[in-house]
Design a protein around this motif. Structure first.
Motif, short mmCIF file in Angstrom:
data_model
loop_
_atom_site.label_atom_id
_atom_site.label_comp_id
_atom_site.label_asym_id
_atom_site.label_seq_id
_atom_site.Cartn_x
_atom_site.Cartn_y
_atom_site.Cartn_z
N HIS A 1 0.83 -1.20 0.00
CA HIS A 1 0.00 0.00 0.00
C HIS A 1 0.86 1.25 0.00
O HIS A 1 2.03 1.23 0.39
CB HIS A 1 -1.03 0.01 1.13
CG HIS A 1 -0.50 0.31 2.50
ND1 HIS A 1 -0.29 -0.66 3.45
CD2 HIS A 1 -0.16 1.48 3.11
CE1 HIS A 1 0.16 -0.10 4.56
NE2 HIS A 1 0.25 1.21 4.39
N SER B 1 -10.86 -1.76 1.22
CA SER B 1 -10.14 -2.96 1.66
C SER B 1 -10.16 -3.02 3.19
O SER B 1 -10.18 -4.08 3.78
CB SER B 1 -8.67 -2.97 1.23
OG SER B 1 -8.45 -2.20 0.10
N ARG B 2 -10.08 -1.82 3.81
CA ARG B 2 -10.20 -1.74 5.27
C ARG B 2 -10.96 -0.47 5.61
O ARG B 2 -10.60 0.61 5.13
CB ARG B 2 -8.82 -1.71 5.95
CG ARG B 2 -8.10 -3.03 5.91
CD ARG B 2 -6.76 -2.97 6.63
NE ARG B 2 -6.07 -4.25 6.55
CZ ARG B 2 -6.29 -5.27 7.40
NH1 ARG B 2 -7.13 -5.12 8.40
NH2 ARG B 2 -5.64 -6.40 7.26
N TYR C 1 -8.39 2.13 3.87
CA TYR C 1 -7.65 1.59 2.72
C TYR C 1 -8.62 1.21 1.61
O TYR C 1 -9.70 0.69 1.89
CB TYR C 1 -6.90 0.30 3.09
CG TYR C 1 -5.83 0.42 4.15
CD1 TYR C 1 -6.15 0.65 5.48
CD2 TYR C 1 -4.48 0.26 3.83
CE1 TYR C 1 -5.17 0.74 6.46
CE2 TYR C 1 -3.50 0.33 4.79
CZ TYR C 1 -3.84 0.57 6.10
OH TYR C 1 -2.86 0.65 7.06
N LEU C 2 -8.20 1.45 0.38
CA LEU C 2 -8.98 0.94 -0.75
C LEU C 2 -8.04 0.62 -1.91
O LEU C 2 -6.94 1.17 -2.00
CB LEU C 2 -10.08 1.93 -1.17
CG LEU C 2 -9.75 3.18 -1.96
CD1 LEU C 2 -11.06 3.88 -2.37
CD2 LEU C 2 -8.93 4.15 -1.16
N PRO C 3 -8.46 -0.31 -2.79
CA PRO C 3 -7.58 -0.70 -3.90
C PRO C 3 -7.47 0.43 -4.93
O PRO C 3 -8.47 1.10 -5.21
CB PRO C 3 -8.29 -1.91 -4.54
CG PRO C 3 -9.39 -2.28 -3.60
CD PRO C 3 -9.71 -1.09 -2.77
N GLU D 1 -2.89 -1.11 -2.82
CA GLU D 1 -3.90 -0.32 -2.09
C GLU D 1 -3.39 1.09 -1.80
O GLU D 1 -2.18 1.32 -1.77
CB GLU D 1 -4.24 -1.01 -0.76
CG GLU D 1 -4.96 -2.34 -0.96
CD GLU D 1 -5.23 -3.07 0.35
OE1 GLU D 1 -5.07 -2.45 1.43
OE2 GLU D 1 -5.57 -4.26 0.28
N ILE E 1 -11.89 -5.59 7.67
CA ILE E 1 -12.01 -5.92 6.25
C ILE E 1 -13.45 -6.36 6.01
O ILE E 1 -13.94 -7.24 6.72
CB ILE E 1 -11.05 -7.07 5.87
CG1 ILE E 1 -9.61 -6.68 6.23
CG2 ILE E 1 -11.16 -7.41 4.39
CD1 ILE E 1 -8.61 -7.81 6.05
N LEU F 1 -15.09 -9.75 1.23
CA LEU F 1 -13.77 -9.42 0.70
C LEU F 1 -12.69 -10.14 1.50
O LEU F 1 -11.67 -10.58 0.96
CB LEU F 1 -13.55 -7.90 0.78
CG LEU F 1 -12.29 -7.36 0.14
CD1 LEU F 1 -12.33 -7.56 -1.37
CD2 LEU F 1 -12.12 -5.88 0.45
N SER F 2 -12.93 -10.29 2.81
CA SER F 2 -11.96 -10.92 3.68
C SER F 2 -11.63 -12.33 3.20
O SER F 2 -10.48 -12.73 3.09
CB SER F 2 -12.52 -10.94 5.11
OG SER F 2 -11.67 -11.65 5.93
N LEU G 1 -9.88 -12.16 -0.32
CA LEU G 1 -8.49 -11.72 -0.22
C LEU G 1 -7.62 -12.79 0.41
O LEU G 1 -6.51 -13.04 -0.03
CB LEU G 1 -8.41 -10.45 0.64
CG LEU G 1 -8.76 -9.13 -0.04
CD1 LEU G 1 -8.64 -8.00 0.95
CD2 LEU G 1 -7.88 -8.88 -1.26
#
Ligand SMILES: [Fe+2]
Length: 330
Positions: A222, A248-249, A263-265, A271, A302, A306-307, A310
């Protein structure tokens, strides 16, 4: 060199810019302008560049066949500090390229020296940025850059000790602290946080405990930037969600640098962490041997589906990484 004694470059440099590759520049334009709220400084068939302050370019996106981070630019305070770094590279037989004119202007700098850094990420060193005095068109009140630089990167490494040694030997980086996530979690991780100035960390190195694997397909896991206020952070979070970007978080607070962030992609595979309120290190009292046992004091959860996705993807990428050599300049 340690503790500010003797010649060295600690405190004489800061992160200046990030260059990333992406297959789809249109995705990056929407992400950068509408979601993160960056100033679009230039746009062409092959490149996008964003401003965040008076520097002509802070985030540069190049059209490539692969989504990944390409280069990290470091601003060095003066020629004397640059010479120290170049001497260290020469002593380690690292081949260094010098760029000027249009090639340097593409990075928003007057001239630069570059070489291939850990995991193939280009490390680019410059003293003089090109600047732009036109008013910023951004969706936050500002970004926290200043003399401590742009933000930080986090990298997963199979060569943790050598990678930490590299940053310490090249930039006189100091260890701010560590996070050790104990067994019982899905993956046992040790993260070492390195600073090159008052910013708590400019580079974080994450490593799995036991067999060393790299769970991420990109050179950088990230890339962090900081907005100026709490309202900027929450407004950016809401704006990203309203535009349909998946986190993402979600928002949370880290225990060591105390940064509030989410957080994001990005469209480049890694990220982005958007943060606020990260602490500033005072060298007079800082204790570097603190070890924390969690990534977050609260939050940073998360999202459920998605968790699982991922987790599977990271395990598969990690298994593949066992066959791969990790590049280091020395
Ligand atoms: Fe971070």
């Amino acid at each position: 060199m340690e503790n500010g004694v003797g010649p060295g470059v600690f405190g004489a440099l800061s992160m200046g810019y990030l260059v990333a590759g992406a297959r789809n520049l249109a995705d990056w334009k929407r992400f950068g302008c509408e979601a993160i709220g960056l100033h679009l400084a230039c746009e062409s068939e092959s490149q996008l560049a964003f401003r965040m302050d008076e520097h002509a370019r802070r985030i540069i996106i190049e059209r490539r066949d692969a989504d990944d981070a390409i280069a990290l630019g470091w601003q060095v305070n003066d020629r004397a500090a640059l010479d120290i770094i170049l001497e260290r590279l020469a002593a380690n037989n690292v081949s260094v390229e010098f760029l000027q004119g249009d090639q340097a202007a593409q990075r928003g700098v007057l001239t630069l020296h570059r070489f291939v850094g850990p995991k193939g990420l280009l490390i680019e060193l410059f003293v003089e940025p090109l600047t732009d005095s036109k008013p910023l068109q951004i969706l936050s009140s500002g970004f926290n850059i200043g003399r401590a630089g742009l933000g930080h990167i986090s990298v997963m490494s199979k060569e943790r000790d050598r990678t930490i040694a590299f940053w310490r030997e090249l930039f006189d980086a100091r260890i701010s602290d560590r996070i050790e996530i104990s067994s019982g979690k899905r993956v046992a991780l040790d993260v070492t946080f390195l600073r090159v100035n008052e910013r708590h960390h400019s580079v974080a190195i994450a490593a799995t405990r036991g067999p060393r694997i790299d769970m991420f397909p990109t050179r950088v896991q990230h890339f962090n930037i900081e907005v100026a206020t709490l309202d900027d952070l929450t407004a950016t979070f809401e704006r990203c969600r309203a535009l349909g970007y998946k986190m993402s978080r979600n928002i949370g607070r880290h225990p060591n640098d105390k940064e509030l962030s989410f957080y994001l992609p990005t469209p480049s595979g890694f990220e982005m962490e958007i943060g606020w309120d990260a602490l500033v290190v005072d060298e007079a009292w800082w204790e570097s041997d603190r070890v924390y046992d969690r990534m977050s004091n609260w939050g940073h959860d998360i999202p459920g589906a998605l968790s699982t996705e991922l987790g599977l993807r990271h395990v598969l990428t990690g298994i593949k990484s066992l066959r791969r050599e990790e590049f280091l300049p020395w």
